[in-house]
Design a protein around this motif. Structure first.
Motif, PDB file in Angstrom:
ATOM      1  N   ALA A 146       0.853  -1.193   0.000  1.00 19.15           N
ATOM      2  CA  ALA A 146       0.000   0.000   0.000  1.00 19.15           C
ATOM      3  C   ALA A 146       0.883   1.236   0.000  1.00 19.15           C
ATOM      4  O   ALA A 146       2.042   1.187   0.416  1.00 19.15           O
ATOM      5  N   GLN A 147       0.316   2.352  -0.452  1.00 19.19           N
ATOM      6  CA  GLN A 147       1.071   3.599  -0.495  1.00 19.19           C
ATOM      7  C   GLN A 147       1.373   4.118   0.908  1.00 19.19           C
ATOM      8  O   GLN A 147       2.398   4.769   1.135  1.00 19.19           O
ATOM      9  N   LYS A 148       0.477   3.857   1.848  1.00 20.14           N
ATOM     10  CA  LYS A 148       0.574   4.442   3.191  1.00 20.14           C
ATOM     11  C   LYS A 148       1.939   4.201   3.835  1.00 20.14           C
ATOM     12  O   LYS A 148       2.580   5.141   4.344  1.00 20.14           O
ATOM     13  N   GLN A 149       2.394   2.953   3.849  1.00 20.64           N
ATOM     14  CA  GLN A 149       3.641   2.620   4.525  1.00 20.64           C
ATOM     15  C   GLN A 149       4.849   3.229   3.816  1.00 20.64           C
ATOM     16  O   GLN A 149       5.808   3.650   4.474  1.00 20.64           O
ATOM     17  N   MET A 150       4.802   3.274   2.485  1.00 22.98           N
ATOM     18  CA  MET A 150       5.904   3.909   1.753  1.00 22.98           C
ATOM     19  C   MET A 150       5.901   5.416   1.986  1.00 22.98           C
ATOM     20  O   MET A 150       6.956   6.030   2.188  1.00 22.98           O
ATOM     21  N   ASN A 151       4.710   6.014   1.973  1.00 17.68           N
ATOM     22  CA  ASN A 151       4.599   7.460   2.215  1.00 17.68           C
ATOM     23  C   ASN A 151       5.185   7.847   3.566  1.00 17.68           C
ATOM     24  O   ASN A 151       5.809   8.902   3.712  1.00 17.68           O
ATOM     25  N   GLN A 152       4.978   6.993   4.571  1.00 17.89           N
ATOM     26  CA  GLN A 152       5.446   7.298   5.920  1.00 17.89           C
ATOM     27  C   GLN A 152       6.969   7.298   6.038  1.00 17.89           C
ATOM     28  O   GLN A 152       7.513   7.765   7.046  1.00 17.89           O
ATOM     29  N   LEU A 153       7.646   6.790   5.006  1.00 11.72           N
ATOM     30  CA  LEU A 153       9.110   6.759   4.999  1.00 11.72           C
ATOM     31  C   LEU A 153       9.700   7.758   4.013  1.00 11.72           C
ATOM     32  O   LEU A 153      10.928   7.899   3.925  1.00 11.72           O
ATOM     33  N   ASP A 154       8.846   8.457   3.276  1.00  9.42           N
ATOM     34  CA  ASP A 154       9.278   9.279   2.140  1.00  9.42           C
ATOM     35  C   ASP A 154       9.241  10.770   2.491  1.00  9.42           C
ATOM     36  O   ASP A 154       8.173  11.360   2.665  1.00  9.42           O
ATOM     37  N   ALA A 155      10.414  11.390   2.543  1.00  2.00           N
ATOM     38  CA  ALA A 155      10.514  12.809   2.890  1.00  2.00           C
ATOM     39  C   ALA A 155       9.855  13.709   1.849  1.00  2.00           C
ATOM     40  O   ALA A 155       9.563  14.875   2.132  1.00  2.00           O
ATOM     41  N   ALA A 156       9.595  13.173   0.653  1.00  2.53           N
ATOM     42  CA  ALA A 156       8.934  13.961  -0.390  1.00  2.53           C
ATOM     43  C   ALA A 156       7.452  14.167  -0.092  1.00  2.53           C
ATOM     44  O   ALA A 156       6.795  14.990  -0.731  1.00  2.53           O
ATOM     45  N   LYS A 157       6.921  13.415   0.871  1.00  3.56           N
ATOM     46  CA  LYS A 157       5.509  13.532   1.226  1.00  3.56           C
ATOM     47  C   LYS A 157       5.320  14.559   2.343  1.00  3.56           C
ATOM     48  O   LYS A 157       6.224  14.812   3.137  1.00  3.56           O
ATOM     49  N   ASP A 158       4.115  15.130   2.402  1.00  6.10           N
ATOM     50  CA  ASP A 158       3.852  16.176   3.387  1.00  6.10           C
ATOM     51  C   ASP A 158       3.534  15.584   4.765  1.00  6.10           C
ATOM     52  O   ASP A 158       3.546  14.368   4.964  1.00  6.10           O
ATOM     53  N   GLY A 159       3.244  16.487   5.700  1.00  6.18           N
ATOM     54  CA  GLY A 159       3.010  16.068   7.079  1.00  6.18           C
ATOM     55  C   GLY A 159       1.835  15.145   7.267  1.00  6.18           C
ATOM     56  O   GLY A 159       1.808  14.352   8.210  1.00  6.18           O
ATOM     57  N   LYS A 160       0.849  15.206   6.376  1.00  7.24           N
ATOM     58  CA  LYS A 160      -0.312  14.328   6.494  1.00  7.24           C
ATOM     59  C   LYS A 160       0.081  12.882   6.199  1.00  7.24           C
ATOM     60  O   LYS A 160      -0.331  11.955   6.906  1.00  7.24           O
ATOM     61  N   ASP A 161       0.862  12.681   5.148  1.00  6.39           N
ATOM     62  CA  ASP A 161       1.273  11.331   4.759  1.00  6.39           C
ATOM     63  C   ASP A 161       2.500  10.856   5.526  1.00  6.39           C
ATOM     64  O   ASP A 161       2.694   9.652   5.717  1.00  6.39           O
ATOM     65  N   ASN A 162       3.344  11.782   5.943  1.00  7.64           N
ATOM     66  CA  ASN A 162       4.583  11.443   6.639  1.00  7.64           C
ATOM     67  C   ASN A 162       4.720  12.323   7.885  1.00  7.64           C
ATOM     68  O   ASN A 162       5.573  13.213   7.959  1.00  7.64           O
ATOM     69  N   PRO A 163       3.870  12.073   8.897  1.00 10.42           N
ATOM     70  CA  PRO A 163       3.827  12.953  10.077  1.00 10.42           C
ATOM     71  C   PRO A 163       5.132  13.001  10.860  1.00 10.42           C
ATOM     72  O   PRO A 163       5.426  13.997  11.511  1.00 10.42           O
ATOM     73  N   ASP A 164       5.925  11.928  10.809  1.00  7.78           N
ATOM     74  CA  ASP A 164       7.179  11.895  11.557  1.00  7.78           C
ATOM     75  C   ASP A 164       8.359  12.437  10.760  1.00  7.78           C
ATOM     76  O   ASP A 164       9.507  12.408  11.235  1.00  7.78           O
ATOM     77  N   LYS A 165       8.088  12.894   9.535  1.00  7.96           N
ATOM     78  CA  LYS A 165       9.121  13.483   8.651  1.00  7.96           C
ATOM     79  C   LYS A 165      10.313  12.540   8.478  1.00  7.96           C
ATOM     80  O   LYS A 165      11.473  12.948   8.538  1.00  7.96           O
ATOM     81  N   LEU A 166      10.005  11.275   8.262  1.00  6.49           N
ATOM     82  CA  LEU A 166      11.048  10.267   8.047  1.00  6.49           C
ATOM     83  C   LEU A 166      11.635  10.418   6.646  1.00  6.49           C
ATOM     84  O   LEU A 166      10.956  10.834   5.708  1.00  6.49           O
TER      85      LEU A 166
END
Length: 281
Positions: A95-115
């Motif tokens: 799913a996109q969710k888990q990749m988004n959470q690791l991707d600095a190119a995504k914003d705070g909504k998708d990557n809240p921890d700024k990983l």
């Protein structure tokens, strides 16, 4: 010849032999190093176990200098392991969710921890899967489709097994339950929903008959020889996209990219399609 000359000759010969030995050892070490294999570690969604294993066997035959090892699990578990510093070269999520959470190119909504673990220019949508409804052999409760599943969950006449909420297949199932306005928590408390930590566990519970129905991926149904009774629509749970990316911390980024390029190619795609995956439309 004087004793001093004899001693000097012996010393010179000894040094020459030693130097020759060092030179030979250096050449041997260099040759050994040039023949070293590159070891790639791939983290991939559990639903890819059979296909990725088969593809890797073929790839290693064609690239004998590359050795590939896998960690197959739920995408949520893999994401946590990467976040905690696991050594990984390539990540493929269900799913996109888990990749988004690791991707600095995504914003705070998708990557809240700024990983920042994803090599963003390598990220691709690799595959699409389908979410399907399956039953044990013989379909003892005569569940006809998702509409029938919803009705039987409402009257409490069946038990459904689904993935946990941190597992992509569980998240897709939650969307389906919401689509039918079903209260997951209430149904689970009543004993009519059980859970699996990844799609393989869900599939196993259905195959063993410990649940009356399960919601899994089409590819897992194929591998387990379970015949789906229905397929979820895009309106019910969205598209099931598998993103893939090289990890920023990989020590073998070029080799990982080469393998990812191979996964996108015709030879690998034939293997993916043979079990129900498809290229992303």
């Amino acid at each position: 010849m004087t004793w001093k000359k004899v001693a000097a000759a012996i010393l010179a010969g000894t040094m020459a032999f030693a130097l020759a030995g060092c030179g030979s050892e250096q050449k041997t070490d260099k040759a050994a190093n040039s023949g070293d294999k590159v070891h790639l570690t791939v983290f991939a969604a559990a639903s890819m176990t059979e296909t990725m294993t088969k593809i890797a066997e073929q790839y290693q035959k064609e690239h004998p200098n590359v050795e590939i090892s896998f960690n197959f699990d739920s995408s949520g578990t893999l994401k946590k392991q990467i976040q905690n510093g696991a050594d990984v070269d390539l990540f493929i999520s269900a799913a996109q969710k888990q990749m988004n959470q690791l991707d600095a190119a995504k914003d705070g909504k998708d990557n809240p921890d700024k990983l920042d673990f994803v090599k963003s220019d390598s990220r691709v949508d690799l595959l699409e899967n389908k979410v399907v409804l399956v039953t044990p052999e013989g379909n003892p409760k005569d569940i006809k489709n998702f509409n029938d599943l919803a009705a039987k969950l409402r009257d409490g006449s069946i038990r459904l097994v689904m993935g946990n909420s941190d597992v992509p297949v569980g998240q897709y199932t939650q969307r389906i339950l919401k689509f039918y306005n079903l209260d997951e928590q209430a149904i689970a408390q009543a004993g009519h929903i059980t859970y699996g930590s990844n799609v393989k566990e869900v599939t196993t519970q259905v195959s063993e008959g410990s649940a009356d129905a399960g919601i899994i991926y089409a590819t897992d149904a194929f591998s387990a020889k379970l015949k789906p009774v229905d397929e979820a629509t895009k309106e019910m749970c969205g598209q099931v996209i598998y993103p893939a990316a090289v990890m920023k911390n990989s020590k073998h980024q070029q080799e990982a990219q080469d393998f990812l390029n191979y996964l996108k190619g015709e030879e690998a795609m034939k293997i993916f399609q043979s079990v129900g995956f498809s290229p992303v439309a």
